[in-house]
Design an enzyme around this catalytic site. Structure first.
Site, short mmCIF file in Angstrom:
data_model
loop_
_atom_site.label_atom_id
_atom_site.label_comp_id
_atom_site.label_asym_id
_atom_site.label_seq_id
_atom_site.Cartn_x
_atom_site.Cartn_y
_atom_site.Cartn_z
N ASP A 1 54.37 1.14 -38.76
CA ASP A 1 55.24 2.17 -38.20
C ASP A 1 54.51 3.34 -37.54
O ASP A 1 55.14 4.10 -36.81
CB ASP A 1 56.13 2.75 -39.32
CG ASP A 1 57.46 2.03 -39.42
OD1 ASP A 1 57.68 1.08 -38.63
OD2 ASP A 1 58.27 2.40 -40.28
N HIS B 1 49.11 -1.72 -32.47
CA HIS B 1 47.94 -2.20 -33.19
C HIS B 1 47.34 -3.36 -32.39
O HIS B 1 48.04 -4.31 -32.05
CB HIS B 1 48.31 -2.66 -34.60
CG HIS B 1 48.75 -1.53 -35.49
ND1 HIS B 1 47.89 -0.51 -35.87
CD2 HIS B 1 49.94 -1.23 -36.06
CE1 HIS B 1 48.54 0.35 -36.64
NE2 HIS B 1 49.78 -0.05 -36.77
N GLY C 1 57.41 -3.07 -30.81
CA GLY C 1 56.35 -2.29 -30.18
C GLY C 1 55.27 -1.84 -31.14
O GLY C 1 54.59 -0.84 -30.93
N LYS C 2 55.08 -2.59 -32.22
CA LYS C 2 54.13 -2.15 -33.24
C LYS C 2 52.82 -2.93 -33.21
O LYS C 2 51.77 -2.40 -33.55
CB LYS C 2 54.77 -2.28 -34.63
CG LYS C 2 55.99 -1.37 -34.81
CD LYS C 2 56.70 -1.61 -36.13
CE LYS C 2 57.96 -0.75 -36.23
NZ LYS C 2 58.74 -1.06 -37.44
N VAL C 3 52.91 -4.19 -32.86
CA VAL C 3 51.73 -5.05 -32.93
C VAL C 3 51.59 -5.78 -31.60
O VAL C 3 52.55 -6.34 -31.09
CB VAL C 3 51.87 -6.07 -34.07
CG1 VAL C 3 50.78 -7.12 -34.01
CG2 VAL C 3 51.85 -5.37 -35.42
#
Lengths: 355, 355, 355, 355
Positions: B262, B277, B305-307
């Site tokens: 997050d 990430h 949209g995190k990894v």
């Protein structure tokens, strides 16, 4: 590439157990094997737990359960005095329940999306995916922002998640985000109205967390709101002390399961010899073999002195199949007939904790 | 009935990856199928992450991993600059690592105990069970009490779990609970010495929680220590902002996975356009089909949209089998040769947040 | 759309346990928890089974193990007298081992293919998929056709699968499909040369089945080859009677597991009081909770009088991770040093069964 | 130690879908997520398959499903023209269905038995265990002996399992093991009466196998009955050729799944361009990640040209929960109203195959 509107066209609808008398079906499962027999036994333990009016019922929710269509079941449990406290992950309560209370929805994703091959497309469209379910990320940002505003409106001191979520309930009522006001019912609102406390032990780990970060960033060096997870634990322990007989109905494992089980030990730390949880049900697809808490059996919890062995049942099933049967069974057997809400919030209002 | 001493006779011993050059074995797995190929790919991504010296490496730990014999791997990662921050469940850090640092041990349970039929006996003996592992509950109560004392010694204000765990490290050093002092090495101590911050987003949900409850109970109406989970999130976000390129090595899911993922969004909330990430590995036995975060794929995280999708790998394996291969591979390839510790604690010491 | 050639460019390569001395690694796992400890115990039971030279070792193979890169392990087991009989699914023996013996290969599928979204494309290209592995369907049709020819060449009477597979071995040798002949080694060839019988209890359920159907279709009304599964069971039972001490090393469950376990009861039916399988190891990812045989525990098998409880171990792991460790351990401990091949085929050649 | 009589006191009772109108419940699940939505979709595909009267419906049964309380569902499917052929493991058909037809029962095991700690006691009492279900082993030996007698009564030639099971149906009728004769209904009897062929591709791998072994042992050197699995495959292929449009309803995986899927290819081998299975449903708890057929997705089967992609659905659930919902939905929607039984046995009686 499909448009965002095309992808977000079929909303998730929440199952209404009141419409489905599953008692005969669940009773027939008593005489079968495997998960059906376990489901029956879990249903009968939940029924027993509700008829034992001394018992305080704690519902634990992990996994994405509200986006999956189980919201109305939780609301019905609250409004029919079938639950006295909730311990949950933040996603269920903030990103999903509060989100829907604000007027937003979750959407059905076609099968082709659930294996992840189209996630780059979803990213471009600002659609977030939970396995087979879609969320409009722009709407989620609005939800973050509302929690930011609520945070800003609070007294700058440590708050338990329970106190904060109560403020979210007050917000919904005040803003007319209610069935009476033309909105939809929500777990937060029902819990607010019925004095059912909701705890989120890892409260920053959800949409609310973004609001907190924004708040603390703006208030650097000034008095600010903080989220005191110790206070959550202290409060939940007080409930165990005030009402020693307790039962757990757990969906998935994670922090909610551990947190709720631990209050037996915590009461002991405060010098109160509280009994183990008298009843315990867990619905999960996890297994015990990796040693993680989520899949650990309730028998294992009994070695820790947390759960009594007499009335415990693991149900190895995905929750959208098992929970309607278990709660629907108790509802249609009218197990809650003699139950009044324990209104545990009123106990907690007298717990004075300040930093 | 066996005696407690008979049951607690074979201590868990921690695997030392430095002793096992698994590089040829893991390379052979590159050309196979299923989990072996995935393990190779995860190992090669971890290798890449370490060679990319801009990248900050975040290790996430859920499940009972330290009691399972993986402690030395985490220590070696810290002491060899193979990790820059840790996000964990409380059980691993407090109940297991700090517990062992205090001089206690975990014990091997015979096979017959792991199915739960003997849990009533264990209860009588005050032995707690984690699947196939035993803990002396009396020793665990001492661990609770030490965290209580540490809590009492702190300034009465909101603390992040990171700040608190740093104090635990200071305690160990001060009390000589170190290899130099005749004790054993620990994750908390190594992280303290190497300035690797440790975050536990649900910090009350472990042995430490009992200490907090005791503290807050005694201090009612007076200034007290609180545990601010918002501050944790704020701090971890600051690291992402200070060092935008990041990689995740995750064991299990739960709160640590969600929390660490997050921070990309959280940075955005603070107006910083942080990249996703860049690298992500998850070792888990959970699956995606119940929609829970623990088993959700890294592809799914990319829809949020995190990894980033380029270097991500799920390894479906119980961690005691896969982690030694993945970390041992990178260690013996000397992937960390050019890496210096990022010493992220020093960044955080400048983040002034007070309530 | 990629071309077939582009997709079939990286062949699966088989792991060679002789190159990797895993003894120290596996021994270190003895003192850990979960699957690592189970893997150690399974390895030590396999070691024990091989040192007990009275014991006949039966390897059971379900799942797609040869396409996954485990072929060389099975070959090494045979050529080093580490196994005396094999019970397998047809896919492993015919579609995969015999297929590779004919000169064909399995290929690595890129990650994007394994979720099934590209299966329509694969269909068009006549590429068959096993999770993350590709097969050229045209080559598989050639394999079907060779089994058809072998069927046509046999005496028209009931054959056990064991007899038929022996003919496949003779075919490979005759046709020079051998390492000496410039080909590759195979399980079928090694077993042929070492007199290790291979049973496939559901023999029509694989590529060979297509050959049988073509044969029987052409021979309607005339004498024809049939595949007598009763004879397979009779033969395997004779081995148990001739060599009462037995151990099982099982990959997955299915028909091979059940078939091999059942010979204890079958011997009893023939009036011979054969002991239960003395040693039993199963590597599987299945669990016990759906009541299926594949995941049923070895303890459960003991209630049926099939498996002794003293030396049994379930290892919950995908086989490509656990099998190299278990077999590599025994190999490098030289557990098979005093073992001669039991050459069980010679016993079976004296079992006269005709229809 | 409990007595055998005490342990075998609560018989498994079979669920009757005719008594439970689950249509509204299943329809509500259409708008949820995860397994509930998959269950709805599977139910609607089964409904569609039955309304498409050209379509031949093949039921595949792996796992221990009849001992689990699902027998009446299979009987109702047969008697209501909701299935045209069955492919099963032997355990379901012989050890469980034929066993109950002979007058024996399965029994509920208390929770404490299912973890295996009491299996030594069960062994002493000659009680066999399937996870949470008990069987009287002495009764099972009688079942073995009856199949032995039936085998002895047959013409000494190769038989398909389908032919043999038809003889079992004739036996039940002749011996009055029928509801009319005061006995219980059975899958074998219903299939016999409705001309629904039952195939068991690994027929020796069950209680019947013991009868075969005894038969072949006694007849050494003389003409004897053999069990021709090639003939099974040939016969099932003939059905696909005679009735090209087909749908599969599969419980678990294993040999039945593979065998039934393969007939598309087998028809092609015989020069007939048969279409892929038009509809396909699989209920399973297995997952795809170990590459085994049991958990392989239906999409994967489409890469092999076996299953069409348009109407396929995996349901990840233990079958005792999902099957009553799926079959009950179609039954109460009266999807089978226009369906007549295809009476496929009559086609097969004209397939002349002799050895």
């Amino acid at each position: 590439m499909p448009t965002k509107k095309e992808l977000l066209d079929r909303p998730i609808q929440h199952l209404d157990i009141k419409q489905h008398n599953v008692v005969p079906l669940v009773e027939a499962m008593a005489h079968m094997a495997y998960s059906s027999r376990d489901t029956y036994r879990a249903a009968s333990i939940y029924d027993m737990m509700l008829r034992d009016t001394d018992c305080g019922v704690i519902l634990c929710i992990a996994g994405s359960m509200i986006s999956a269509g189980l919201k109305q079941i939780f609301i019905d449990m609250i409004r029919n005095n079938m639950v006295d406290a909730i311990v949950s992950t933040g996603a269920n309560i903030v990103d999903q329940d509060f989100f829907e209370a604000l007027g937003f929805k979750h959407y059905i994703a076609d099968d082709q999306y659930k294996y992840g091959n189209e996630d780059a497309v979803l990213r471009e469209l600002a659609i977030d995916r939970i396995y087979d379910t879609f969320i409009d990320e722009d709407e989620l940002r609005i939800c973050d922002e509302v929690t930011h505003q609520i945070t800003n409106s609070l007294e700058p001191r440590p708050h338990s998640s329970r106190e904060f979520i109560r403020e979210m309930g007050a917000y919904l009522q005040r803003e007319g985000k209610t069935p009476q006001g033309g909105g939809v019912d929500s777990v937060i609102l029902a819990a607010y109205e019925k004095n059912v406390p909701i705890f989120v032990p890892a409260f920053s780990d959800c949409s609310a967390g973004f609001g907190f970060v924004a708040h603390q960033h703006a208030r650097q060096g000034k008095p600010m709101v903080s989220i005191d997870s110790a206070k959550d634990f202290y409060e939940l322990t007080q409930l165990k002390i005030a009402n020693p007989s307790t039962g757990l109905l757990m969906l998935g494992g994670g922090t909610p399961k551990n947190f709720a089980q631990d209050i037996v030990v915590s009461a002991e730390i405060l010098g109160v010899d509280a009994p183990m949880h008298k009843y315990a049900i867990q619905i999960t697809v996890a297994d015990a073999r990796d040693g993680a808490l989520s899949g650990s059996t309730l028998k294992e919890a009994s070695s820790w002195g947390k759960v009594d062995l007499t009335y415990e049942q693991m149900v190895y099933s995905e929750a959208t199949l098992a929970l309607p049967l278990i709660t629907g069974y108790a509802f249609h057997k009218n197990a809650h007939a003699s139950r009044k809400g324990k209104k545990w919030t009123s106990i907690l209002d007298q717990v004075a904790v300040t930093a």
